[in-house]
Design a protein around this motif. Structure first.
Motif, short mmCIF file in Angstrom:
data_model
loop_
_atom_site.label_atom_id
_atom_site.label_comp_id
_atom_site.label_asym_id
_atom_site.label_seq_id
_atom_site.Cartn_x
_atom_site.Cartn_y
_atom_site.Cartn_z
N PRO A 226 11.88 13.71 0.89
CA PRO A 226 11.24 13.89 2.20
C PRO A 226 10.46 12.66 2.67
O PRO A 226 10.57 12.25 3.83
N LEU A 227 9.67 12.06 1.77
CA LEU A 227 8.91 10.88 2.17
C LEU A 227 9.84 9.74 2.56
O LEU A 227 9.58 9.00 3.53
N ARG A 228 10.91 9.57 1.83
CA ARG A 228 11.87 8.51 2.13
C ARG A 228 12.52 8.71 3.50
O ARG A 228 12.88 7.74 4.18
N GLU B 76 -2.14 12.89 -6.23
CA GLU B 76 -1.98 11.54 -6.78
C GLU B 76 -0.51 11.19 -6.99
O GLU B 76 -0.12 10.02 -6.80
N TRP B 77 0.30 12.17 -7.37
CA TRP B 77 1.75 11.92 -7.45
C TRP B 77 2.28 11.48 -6.08
O TRP B 77 3.03 10.51 -5.96
N ILE B 78 1.93 12.23 -5.07
CA ILE B 78 2.42 11.95 -3.72
C ILE B 78 1.94 10.58 -3.24
O ILE B 78 2.72 9.80 -2.68
N GLU B 79 0.69 10.27 -3.49
CA GLU B 79 0.14 8.97 -3.07
C GLU B 79 0.84 7.82 -3.79
O GLU B 79 1.16 6.79 -3.18
N ALA B 80 1.10 7.97 -5.09
CA ALA B 80 1.76 6.90 -5.85
C ALA B 80 3.19 6.70 -5.39
O ALA B 80 3.66 5.56 -5.26
N ILE B 81 3.89 7.78 -5.11
CA ILE B 81 5.28 7.68 -4.64
C ILE B 81 5.32 7.09 -3.24
O ILE B 81 6.15 6.22 -2.94
N ALA B 82 4.42 7.53 -2.37
CA ALA B 82 4.36 6.99 -1.02
C ALA B 82 4.07 5.50 -1.05
O ALA B 82 4.63 4.71 -0.26
N ASN B 83 3.19 5.09 -1.94
CA ASN B 83 2.86 3.67 -2.07
C ASN B 83 4.09 2.85 -2.45
O ASN B 83 4.32 1.76 -1.90
N GLU B 84 4.90 3.36 -3.36
CA GLU B 84 6.12 2.66 -3.77
C GLU B 84 7.14 2.60 -2.63
O GLU B 84 7.88 1.63 -2.48
N THR C 16 12.02 5.23 -10.61
CA THR C 16 12.66 6.36 -9.95
C THR C 16 12.85 6.10 -8.46
O THR C 16 13.93 6.35 -7.90
N VAL C 17 11.82 5.58 -7.81
CA VAL C 17 11.90 5.27 -6.38
C VAL C 17 12.90 4.15 -6.14
O VAL C 17 13.70 4.20 -5.19
N LYS C 18 12.91 3.16 -7.00
CA LYS C 18 13.85 2.05 -6.88
C LYS C 18 15.29 2.55 -6.91
O LYS C 18 16.13 2.12 -6.12
#
Length: 309
Positions: free
Chosen positions: A175-177, A231-239, A303-305
Motif C-alpha cells: 500500500p505505501l509503495r 515503528e515498522w510503518i515509519e521504517a518502511i516508509a522511510n526506505e 525487503t523494500v529493495k
C-alpha cells in the motif's frame, strides 16, 4: 538426498538454496514443483496421499515439512492431521529424519511477550488447537522411538520476494509503495516480532544437518527488541521515501469485514496476536550456533529493495 515437502512456498524456496551448502541432491515436492537450483529433483505429489508421501520421502536422509495450507479452518482441521500422520509414517518407514517448520499459534495468549521454547502450550484459537495437535503427534512419535525429528518455530515472517505470504508486505509495503495508507491489524503501539525468511531458511538447513539438534524444539533466529507497528510503518516508509500514512483495524472492524471477506473472517480468532506485545525469543538457537539474526533495519531495507525490482 534431502527432500522439501511443500517446496513451493517462500520458506521452501529459500530453504532449497540453503541446502546446497550441505548436499548436492535436493528433491522438491509439491503439487507443481519448480526448480530453485539447476540440479533439483522435482516430484509432484499430494501429501494427503500416503503413497505420494512415501514416494516423496524414499531415499532421503532428511525431510523438511514446510507445507502451507489455505488459511481456512475447515481445510486445516481436515488436512493437517492427515498430512502429519502421512509424513510421520513415511519417515518412519524410510528411516528419514524430519524437520517440521512450525508457527507459534499453540502458545498461551498470556505469554506472547518473550516467547521461547518453554512457553506454555494453551492455544486460544481453533487453528492453534490444530497446530498443537500436530506438534504433539510429532513429539509423541519421537518419544515412542518411531521418529527422529525436530520442530523449528518461526514468528510471523517477512523478507525479499515472498509477496502474498507475508502480512507485512501485503498490508504495509505494497500500500505505501502504491501511494496508499498502510493497514495495521490491531494496535500500532505494541511490539511485533517478524522472522526474516533468509535467516529462517539458513537456520532450518543448519538444524536439519546437526545431529544433536534433533528431538527438541527450536525457535528460529529472530532479531530482538522488535519495533511497534507504528515503528515498522515509519521504517518502511522511510526506505520507500514516502510519508508513513496508516490506519489501524480494531477487532470489531476485522469482524465486520469478515462478513464479506473469507480471509478476514479467519483472522478474527487470531486477533489476540496483534493487540499486545508479540516478542519472539531465539536465544537458544543464537547461543548454540553463534548466530546473529539480521537486524530489522537491514531486513526492511532488503525487503523494500526487492519489492522495487
Amino acid at each position: 538426498m534431502q527432500t522439501i515437502l511443500g517446496a513451493g512456498g517462500a520458506v521452501g524456496r529459500a530453504l532449497a538454496k540453503e541446502l546446497t551448502e550441505f548436499t548436492g541432491e535436493i528433491r522438491l515436492v509439491s503439487r507443481s514443483p519448480e526448480k530453485v537450483n539447476p540440479s533439483d529433483q522435482l516430484v509432484s505429489a499430494d501429501l494427503l496421499n500416503l503413497s505420494d508421501t512415501r514416494k516423496s520421502v524414499a531415499g532421503a536422509s532428511v525431510a523438511y515439512l514446510t507445507a502451507g495450507l489455505r488459511y481456512d479452518l475447515d481445510v486445516w482441521q481436515e488436512s493437517w492431521p492427515k498430512i502429519m500422520q502421512n509424513v510421520i509414517t513415511a519417515c518412519n518407514e524410510h528411516d528419514c529424519k524430519l524437520v517440521f517448520f512450525d508457527n507459534i499459534y499453540m502458545y498461551d495468549e498470556n505469554y506472547l511477550d518473550g516467547m521461547d521454547e518453554e512457553t506454555p502450550v494453551n492455544p486460544p484459537s481453533k487453528k492453534g488447537e490444530i497446530r498443537a495437535r500436530i506438534a504433539r503427534m510429532l513429539m509423541e512419535a519421537v518419544d515412542a522411538g518411531e521418529l527422529t525429528a525436530l520442530i523449528a518455530r518461526s514468528a510471523d515472517f517477512y523478507g525479499p520476494n515472498i509477496k502474498d505470504t507475508s502480512m507485512l508486505t501485503e498490508t504495509v509495503i505494497n500500500p505505501l509503495r502504491e501511494g496508499k495508507k498502510a493497514n495495521w491489524l490491531g494496535s500500532a503501539d505494541v511490539k511485533h516480532s517478524f522472522t526474516y525468511v533468509p535467516d529462517a531458511a539458513k537456520a532450518t538447513a543448519l538444524l536439519g544437518n546437526t545431529e544433536d539438534a534433533y528431538n527438541q524444539i527450536w525457535h528460529l533466529p529472530t532479531a530482538g527488541d522488535p519495533p511497534t507497528g507504528k515503528e515498522w510503518i515509519e521504517a518502511i516508509a522511510n526506505e520507500l521515501g514516502v510519508k508513513p500514512k496508516y490506519r489501524t483495524a480494531p477487532k470489531f472492524v476485522v469482524r465486520l469485514i469478515g462478513l464479506f471477506d473469507s480471509v478476514m473472517s479467519e483472522i478474527v480468532e487470531m486477533y489476540y496476536q496483534y493487540d499486545r506485545d508479540y516478542v519472539f525469543n531465539s536465544t537458544k538457537f543464537e547461543k548454540r550456533f553463534d548466530f546473529a539474526p539480521t537486524p530489522y533495519v537491514e531486513g526492511i531495507r532488503e525487503t523494500v529493495k526487492a519489492e522495487r525490482n
